[in-house]
Design a protein around this motif. Structure first.
Motif, mmCIF file in Angstrom:
data_model
loop_
_atom_site.group_PDB
_atom_site.id
_atom_site.type_symbol
_atom_site.label_atom_id
_atom_site.label_comp_id
_atom_site.label_asym_id
_atom_site.label_seq_id
_atom_site.Cartn_x
_atom_site.Cartn_y
_atom_site.Cartn_z
ATOM 1 N N ARG A 308 -0.668 -0.669 0.045
ATOM 2 C CA ARG A 308 -1.575 0.324 -0.507
ATOM 3 C C ARG A 308 -1.059 1.709 -0.166
ATOM 4 N NH1 ARG A 308 -6.425 -2.231 -1.875
ATOM 5 N NH2 ARG A 308 -7.455 -0.220 -2.091
ATOM 6 N N PHE A 309 -1.647 2.701 -0.763
ATOM 7 C CA PHE A 309 -1.243 4.069 -0.456
ATOM 8 C C PHE A 309 -2.505 4.918 -0.401
ATOM 9 C CE2 PHE A 309 -2.152 6.594 -4.166
ATOM 10 C CZ PHE A 309 -2.465 5.595 -5.087
ATOM 11 N N GLY A 310 -2.434 6.002 0.352
ATOM 12 C CA GLY A 310 -3.534 6.961 0.382
ATOM 13 C C GLY A 310 -2.944 8.352 0.344
ATOM 14 N N MET A 352 3.535 11.095 5.749
ATOM 15 C CA MET A 352 4.342 12.297 5.552
ATOM 16 C C MET A 352 3.469 13.405 5.001
ATOM 17 S SD MET A 352 6.454 12.146 1.953
ATOM 18 C CE MET A 352 7.349 13.629 2.277
ATOM 19 N N VAL A 353 3.934 14.636 5.186
ATOM 20 C CA VAL A 353 3.218 15.755 4.606
ATOM 21 C C VAL A 353 4.243 16.617 3.872
ATOM 22 C CG1 VAL A 353 3.389 17.100 6.725
ATOM 23 C CG2 VAL A 353 1.620 17.649 5.094
ATOM 24 N N LEU A 364 0.614 11.956 2.713
ATOM 25 C CA LEU A 364 0.697 10.607 2.156
ATOM 26 C C LEU A 364 0.663 9.611 3.287
ATOM 27 C CD1 LEU A 364 1.384 8.815 -0.373
ATOM 28 C CD2 LEU A 364 3.785 9.120 0.255
ATOM 29 N N THR A 365 -0.068 8.527 3.108
ATOM 30 C CA THR A 365 -0.005 7.445 4.078
ATOM 31 C C THR A 365 0.194 6.145 3.329
ATOM 32 O OG1 THR A 365 -1.260 6.172 5.688
ATOM 33 C CG2 THR A 365 -2.543 7.555 4.226
ATOM 34 N N THR A 366 0.976 5.247 3.903
ATOM 35 C CA THR A 366 1.257 3.986 3.222
ATOM 36 C C THR A 366 1.050 2.837 4.195
ATOM 37 O OG1 THR A 366 3.567 4.224 3.859
ATOM 38 C CG2 THR A 366 2.966 4.976 1.663
ATOM 39 N N THR A 372 -9.052 2.846 5.366
ATOM 40 C CA THR A 372 -9.661 3.601 6.461
ATOM 41 C C THR A 372 -8.755 4.743 6.901
ATOM 42 O OG1 THR A 372 -8.746 1.957 7.935
ATOM 43 C CG2 THR A 372 -11.089 1.763 7.428
ATOM 44 N N GLU A 373 -7.429 4.494 6.837
ATOM 45 C CA GLU A 373 -6.494 5.513 7.334
ATOM 46 C C GLU A 373 -6.615 6.830 6.579
ATOM 47 O OE1 GLU A 373 -3.075 2.420 8.787
ATOM 48 O OE2 GLU A 373 -2.650 3.795 7.124
ATOM 49 N N VAL A 374 -6.765 6.732 5.253
ATOM 50 C CA VAL A 374 -6.744 7.966 4.483
ATOM 51 C C VAL A 374 -7.994 8.797 4.771
ATOM 52 C CG1 VAL A 374 -7.858 7.216 2.334
ATOM 53 C CG2 VAL A 374 -6.045 8.927 2.267
#
Ligand code: C2E
Ligand code: MG
Ligand code: MG
Length: 714
Positions: A308-310, A352-353, A364-366, A372-374
């Motif tokens: 997933r990605f956020g 990353m930013v 970005l978070t993957t 929950t992370e995003v």
């Protein structure tokens, strides 16, 4: 004469001179410096043209890079000096007065393309050189006995004199001979090279296929291979090479030796890394830029199933104000501080930013748990921004709006994800900012339709997709039809009939409202003439009037009066039959300049109606100042009269407005009359005319006659 400013041609020549001075000392050419400059001039011209071309074409920069190799500028130092020179002087001498920022970006991209073209041309040249050496070596080894001596001598000469490193080894990998160039590449120490075995030359960065190809070659299953390979130098640094290895066979075709040719690419690689870094990072904050972010996002979105990605899309609130009031340098320092804080929020692996430009950032978070992370990431960013930032002794409060998009990979493209994030960020902004919002597919769809409608609007008018419905205006005293309001609709090929609320704001925003409004006026005026012709002067109340809505932008348009006059004259309609409706909000605070065209139209006899009266905050006394002869009470007043008995406060207000309007000689029309009870109330209160579903919904022009006939007989 001497004070004559330089023309672009002089400046171009000056750039070529500077360039040739920088590069000539490291060029192995037989030309003189001025001759060399003549060779650079056409290249300088190409760069200058490419700098101004409408779109960036990497092929142009690459061609210039390749041309440098063709002019014997093969030394890496020549490239490095060329790039420094382009970086410092191209925009200065050839930029003209174009926008500096854009020119500098273009110049950086040109440099990147030049370096790539240079590297490619050099590689091709080296390969050609390598091939001729291989051929000489092969000839030497396979020559017949009597030619052996001569061909060996030739091989020796090539071997020792070559600029590229050459190494001969047997098939067990024992090194037999190396040339001077190769010793130089390894730092000049013989023992580090001689007496070694080929297999000792492994390097941590070796691609897996390198040693597979090698095994195939020494087994005799492969004649040669080319790879990019690193070697460790005695001082611990890496030597990067373009390596090409060939198998040498004896006269009977049996594999006998291996011959390695290597070109030192270390400097070029460093240069490429630097250019790559510059092309993928933001110069101000050092964060990854848009290009690198899209690369990463693309990679994240094509990860395996279950990933997933956020994404958090951040735009600072009110940054423009800070920039405008404290200056750009303070604005820049603020952005750097924000960048640092964001970076501190994204330290986990897979995060990353990046800075997309201006005051827009993305994080970005993957991974598998981005749901929950995003959320946490967005929260961290909000609190990272909470502490004020000190600049020039001032404490600045920074706030931001974040659009959050989260989901499984493999469903959307990077552009779609970013668009959704952008739309969501705007939602956060319009909800007051300083918050984050989660993407919502329905809100996205609405925004995307809005975007689609905006792009389809300009052609819709040419394609005849608009049409007009007319809603009768009825006299409350005798129930006769006095005219109609023209209400435009859009028959959209995909979405069907769209109401004006869906597209008028877009048309206002894009400026299309001016031609669209003119079209509505033309059609309506023509329709009014057609009604007159059918009805003649039978009616006591005179010919049916036509009401047309005007947008605020049309009011400001200089052609309003002349267009209207021309349309009326061409159709042959008296101005008294036309009524232009202007909303109350458009006239609030309007100064005399804005009112002038309306006043001129009113002087000609055109009625001006104040539409949606009561929704703005206009001062009733202000009405006297306006060139208005009719007020149209907004639907919100009639709504209060739907029940019986009606809301007494509403009644009082309407009564007050009616008596004031009448005392100013204004006619009162009411909108949105849906029931007979309302109609009766409004008549009692003294309103003059009415419009609403109780009488008729907006419809085709023929309906007006049916109604009028019913009224006349009924
Ligand atoms: P408006 O000028 O106030 O027009 C009256 C709106 O009320 C029309 O909506 C009409 O269909 C609706 N309406 C009429 N009677 C009733 C009723 O009894 N009950 C209810 N609930 N509604 C009623 P429509 O056609 O959707 O137009 C909306 C607005 O779009 C108009 O408000 C006007 O401001 C604008 N508009 C329409 N045509 C044009 C045009 O050609 N140019 C410009 N600039 N604006 C236009
Ligand atoms: Mg109206
Ligand atoms: Mg209205």
């Amino acid at each position: 004469m001497t004070a004559e400013p330089d023309g672009p041609e002089d400046r171009l020549r000056r750039f070529a001179t500077i360039w040739s001075r920088a590069v000539f000392p490291v060029t192995s050419t037989s030309l003189t410096r001025p001759e060399f400059e003549q060779q650079l001039l056409p290249l300088a011209r190409r760069l200058s043209d490419a700098l101004h071309a409408r779109t960036h074409d990497a092929a142009e920069g690459q061609a210039v890079g390749a041309a440098l190799v063709a002019t014997h500028c093969t030394d890496p130092e020549a490239l490095s000096r060329t790039l420094d020179c382009v970086d410092a002087y191209l925009v200065l001498y050839c930029g003209g007065d174009g926008p500096q920022e854009a020119l500098r970006t273009r110049s950086a991209r040109l440099q990147h393309a030049m370096a790539a073209g240079f590297a490619q041309a050099l590689r091709e040249r080296t390969l050609t050189e390598q091939e001729s050496i291989s051929r000489a070596a092969l000839n030497a080894r396979s020559a017949v006995a009597d030619a052996l001596h001569a061909s060996e001598a030739r091989f020796r000469a090539v071997f020792e004199g070559a600029a590229i490193g050459i190494c001969m080894a047997d098939l067990e990998g024992n090194i037999l001979q190396v040339n001077r160039a190769m010793l130089r590449m390894f730092g000049g120490s013989e023992q580090h090279v001689r007496g070694k075995k080929v297999v000792e030359w492994t390097h941590p960065e070796d691609a897996p296929h390198v040693w597979r190809l090698y095994e195939e070659l020494v087994r005799g299953d492969r004649e040669h291979f080319h790879v990019e390979k690193a070697f460790s130098r005695p001082d611990g640094t890496a030597l990067w090479t373009n390596l090409s290895v060939s198998l040498l066979r004896d006269a009977d075709g049996q594999p006998q030796y291996q011959l390695a040719l290597m070109e030192d690419t270390t400097e070029r690689r460093l240069l490429n890394l630097r250019l790559r870094y510059e092309a993928t990072h933001d110069a101000l904050t050092g964060l990854p830029n848009r290009t690198l972010f899209f690369e990463r996002l693309e990679k994240a979105l094509s990860a395996g199933e279950g990933s997933r990605f956020g994404l958090c899309y951040l735009d600072l609130d009110g940054f423009k104000t800070i920039n405008d009031s404290l200056g750009h340098s303070a604005g820049d320092r603020l952005l750097v501080e924000v960048a640092d804080r964001l970076q501190a929020c994204t330290t986990a692996p897979g995060e990353m930013v990046a800075r997309l430009g201006g005051d827009e950032f993305v994080a970005l978070t993957t991974g598998p748990d981005t749901q929950t992370e995003v959320d946490e990431l967005a929260g961290r960013i909000m609190s990272a921004l909470a502490a004020p930032i000190r600049i020039d002794g001032r404490e600045l409060t920074v706030r931001g709006s974040i659009g959050v998009v989260e989901g499984p990979v493999g469903e959307r493209s990077p552009a779609e994800v970013l668009r959704s994030a952008d739309i969501t960020m705007y939602r956060a902004k319009s909800a007051g900012g300083n918050r984050f919002e989660l993407a919502d597919p329905e809100a996205d769809a609405r925004a995307i339709t809005r975007h689609g409608l905006t792009t389809a609007l300009p052609t819709a008018l040419d394609r005849g997709e608009f049409f007009i419905e007319y809603q009768p205006l009825v006299h409350l005293g005798d129930g006769s039809v006095r005219g109609a309001e023209a209400l435009v609709r859009w028959l959209h090929p995909q979405h069907g009939v769209l109401s004006p609320d869906r597209f008028i704001p877009l048309a206002e925003h894009t400026g299309l409202i001016v031609p669209l409004g003119r079209w509505v006026l033309e059609q309506s005026v023509r329709q009014a003439v057609a009604w007159q012709e059918r009805h003649g002067g039978e009616e006591a109340a005179g010919p049916p009037r036509i009401n047309v809505n005007l947008s605020p932008c049309q009011l400001a348009h200089p052609g309003l009066v002349s267009d209207t006059v021309e349309i009326l004259e061409r159709a042959g309609l008296e101005p008294q039959v036309l009524c232009l409706e202007v909303t109350e909000s458009a006239l609030i605070g309007a100064d005399d300049e804005v009112l002038k065209p309306l006043r001129r139209l009113a002087d000609m006899g055109v009625d001006i109606a104040l539409d949606d009266f009561g929704t703005g905050y206009s001062n009733l006394a202000n009405l006297r100042r306006l060139p208005v002869s009719i007020v149209k009470l907004d639907r919100s007043f009639t709504r209060g009269m739907q029940q019986y008995p009606a809301d007494p406060v509403d009644l009082k207000i309407v009564e007050g407005i009616v008596s004031l309007a009448h005392s100013l000689d204004l006619t009162v029309t009411v909108e949105g009359v849906e029931t007979g009870a309302q109609a009766e109330q409004l008549r009692v209160l003294g309103c003059d005319t009415a419009q609403g579903w109780y009488y008729a919904r907006p419809g085709p022009p023929e309906r007006l006659h049916e109604l009028a006939l019913v009224d006349a007989t009924g």
